[in-house]
Motif scaffolding. Structure first.
Motif, short mmCIF file in Angstrom:
data_model
loop_
_atom_site.label_atom_id
_atom_site.label_comp_id
_atom_site.label_asym_id
_atom_site.label_seq_id
_atom_site.Cartn_x
_atom_site.Cartn_y
_atom_site.Cartn_z
N GLN A 1 -71.25 5.05 14.94
CA GLN A 1 -70.31 5.58 13.94
C GLN A 1 -68.97 5.94 14.59
O GLN A 1 -67.91 5.72 14.01
N MET A 2 -69.04 6.47 15.80
CA MET A 2 -67.83 6.84 16.53
C MET A 2 -67.00 5.58 16.84
O MET A 2 -65.78 5.56 16.63
N ILE A 3 -67.66 4.53 17.31
CA ILE A 3 -66.95 3.29 17.67
C ILE A 3 -66.38 2.62 16.42
O ILE A 3 -65.19 2.32 16.36
N PHE A 4 -67.24 2.42 15.43
CA PHE A 4 -66.76 1.75 14.21
C PHE A 4 -65.69 2.59 13.52
O PHE A 4 -64.65 2.08 13.09
N GLY A 5 -65.92 3.89 13.44
CA GLY A 5 -64.97 4.79 12.79
C GLY A 5 -63.61 4.79 13.46
O GLY A 5 -62.56 4.78 12.81
N THR A 6 -63.62 4.77 14.79
CA THR A 6 -62.37 4.74 15.56
C THR A 6 -61.61 3.44 15.30
O THR A 6 -60.41 3.46 15.00
N LEU A 7 -62.30 2.31 15.40
CA LEU A 7 -61.65 1.01 15.19
C LEU A 7 -61.14 0.88 13.76
O LEU A 7 -60.03 0.38 13.52
N ASP A 8 -61.95 1.34 12.83
CA ASP A 8 -61.59 1.27 11.42
C ASP A 8 -60.36 2.12 11.12
O ASP A 8 -59.43 1.68 10.45
N GLU A 9 -60.34 3.32 11.65
CA GLU A 9 -59.20 4.23 11.43
C GLU A 9 -57.93 3.70 12.11
O GLU A 9 -56.84 3.78 11.55
N MET A 10 -58.07 3.16 13.32
CA MET A 10 -56.92 2.58 14.02
C MET A 10 -56.32 1.45 13.19
O MET A 10 -55.10 1.37 13.03
N ALA A 11 -57.18 0.58 12.68
CA ALA A 11 -56.71 -0.57 11.89
C ALA A 11 -56.08 -0.11 10.57
O ALA A 11 -55.04 -0.62 10.17
N THR A 12 -56.70 0.88 9.92
CA THR A 12 -56.16 1.38 8.65
C THR A 12 -54.80 2.03 8.85
O THR A 12 -53.85 1.77 8.09
N THR A 13 -54.66 2.83 9.89
CA THR A 13 -53.38 3.49 10.19
C THR A 13 -52.31 2.45 10.48
O THR A 13 -51.17 2.56 10.02
N TRP A 14 -52.68 1.41 11.20
CA TRP A 14 -51.76 0.32 11.54
C TRP A 14 -51.28 -0.38 10.26
O TRP A 14 -50.08 -0.64 10.09
N VAL A 15 -52.21 -0.66 9.34
CA VAL A 15 -51.85 -1.30 8.06
C VAL A 15 -50.96 -0.38 7.24
O VAL A 15 -49.94 -0.80 6.69
N MET A 16 -51.33 0.91 7.18
CA MET A 16 -50.56 1.89 6.39
C MET A 16 -49.13 2.06 6.93
O MET A 16 -48.22 2.39 6.20
N ASN A 17 -48.96 1.81 8.23
CA ASN A 17 -47.63 1.89 8.85
C ASN A 17 -46.92 0.53 8.83
O ASN A 17 -46.06 0.26 9.67
N ASP A 18 -47.34 -0.32 7.88
CA ASP A 18 -46.73 -1.65 7.72
C ASP A 18 -46.78 -2.50 8.99
O ASP A 18 -45.90 -3.31 9.25
N GLN A 19 -47.82 -2.27 9.78
CA GLN A 19 -48.09 -3.09 10.97
C GLN A 19 -46.86 -3.16 11.88
O GLN A 19 -46.53 -4.21 12.43
N LYS A 20 -46.19 -2.02 12.03
CA LYS A 20 -44.93 -1.97 12.78
C LYS A 20 -45.13 -2.01 14.29
O LYS A 20 -44.19 -2.24 15.02
N TYR A 21 -46.32 -1.69 14.77
CA TYR A 21 -46.55 -1.73 16.22
C TYR A 21 -47.66 -2.71 16.53
O TYR A 21 -48.33 -3.22 15.63
N ASP A 22 -47.86 -2.97 17.81
CA ASP A 22 -48.85 -3.95 18.24
C ASP A 22 -50.23 -3.29 18.33
O ASP A 22 -50.45 -2.43 19.19
N LEU A 23 -51.11 -3.70 17.44
CA LEU A 23 -52.46 -3.12 17.40
C LEU A 23 -53.23 -3.44 18.68
O LEU A 23 -53.93 -2.58 19.21
N VAL A 24 -53.07 -4.64 19.20
CA VAL A 24 -53.81 -5.07 20.39
C VAL A 24 -53.40 -4.25 21.62
O VAL A 24 -54.22 -4.01 22.51
#
Length: 195
Positions: free
Chosen positions: A154-177
């Motif tokens: 849950q910690m791993i999936f939750g972290t990756l999921d939240e990172m990706a959601t925040t990135w999308v919500m910020n209009d993908q302005k920074y490099d996720l990788v």
């Protein structure tokens, strides 16, 4: 199998674009048909309705997601490397397909409870993959022997999921990788415990 039928994946890929650009509720089947270059009626040869398209889309993309990650972790020796390439691929797949990122991180969550339950069912394959990495980490001694696998997953999936959601919500302005090494370090530290 549906995915081998002509036009099936064409419709799925078109649906990703239409749902990402219009939102699930505004994504009419006619728009998806137009994007796919097929007649409206053709959609119904493959899918029952728009809900079926969304669930099938998620299922197809998740199968490819898991297959890709299994393929890249197969050649890795240490659990640390496996975890790293899993995180990297999770971020890279979404980073390379902005429409898919919007659909998986935002649109699926706005759907009704019935759809969300079906989506959770599809997620099981990915979560099982995370479990495999964690269990092999415990067995190899790389991870703490008393690691709670369910909690760590849950910690791993939750972290990756939240990172990706925040990135999308910020209009993908920074490099996720670019976030991958820091994510890996934090998650690895959490799984190693005090061992």
């Amino acid at each position: 199998m549906k995915r081998n039928k002509p036009k099936y994946m064409q419709i799925i890929d078109a649906a990703v674009i239409v749902i990402a650009e219009n939102g699930y509720h505004q994504a009419q089947v006619s728009k998806i048909a137009k994007q796919a270059g097929v007649a409206d009626g053709t959609i119904y040869l493959y899918f029952k309705n728009k809900e079926d398209i969304l669930i099938s889309l998620f299922k197809e993309k998740m199968v490819l997601f898991v297959e890709k990650i299994e393929e890249v972790i197969a050649g890795k020796q240490t659990v640390s490397e496996k975890l790293l390439v899993m995180i990297e691929n999770h971020c890279r797949i979404l980073s390379d397909d902005h429409h898919l990122a919007i659909v998986t991180q935002l649109e699926i969550r706005q759907s009704n409870k019935d759809i969300r339950l079906k989506i959770n069912d599809v997620l099981k394959g990915y979560l099982e993959l995370v479990d495999k990495i964690l269990i092999s980490g415990i067995e190899s001694g790389e991870f703490s022997s008393d690691l709670n696998v369910r909690l760590a997953r849950q910690m791993i999936f939750g972290t990756l999921d939240e990172m990706a959601t925040t990135w999308v919500m910020n209009d993908q302005k920074y490099d996720l990788v670019e976030q991958v090494p820091a994510i890996h370090k934090l998650l690895l530290h959490g799984c190693r415990g005090r061992n």
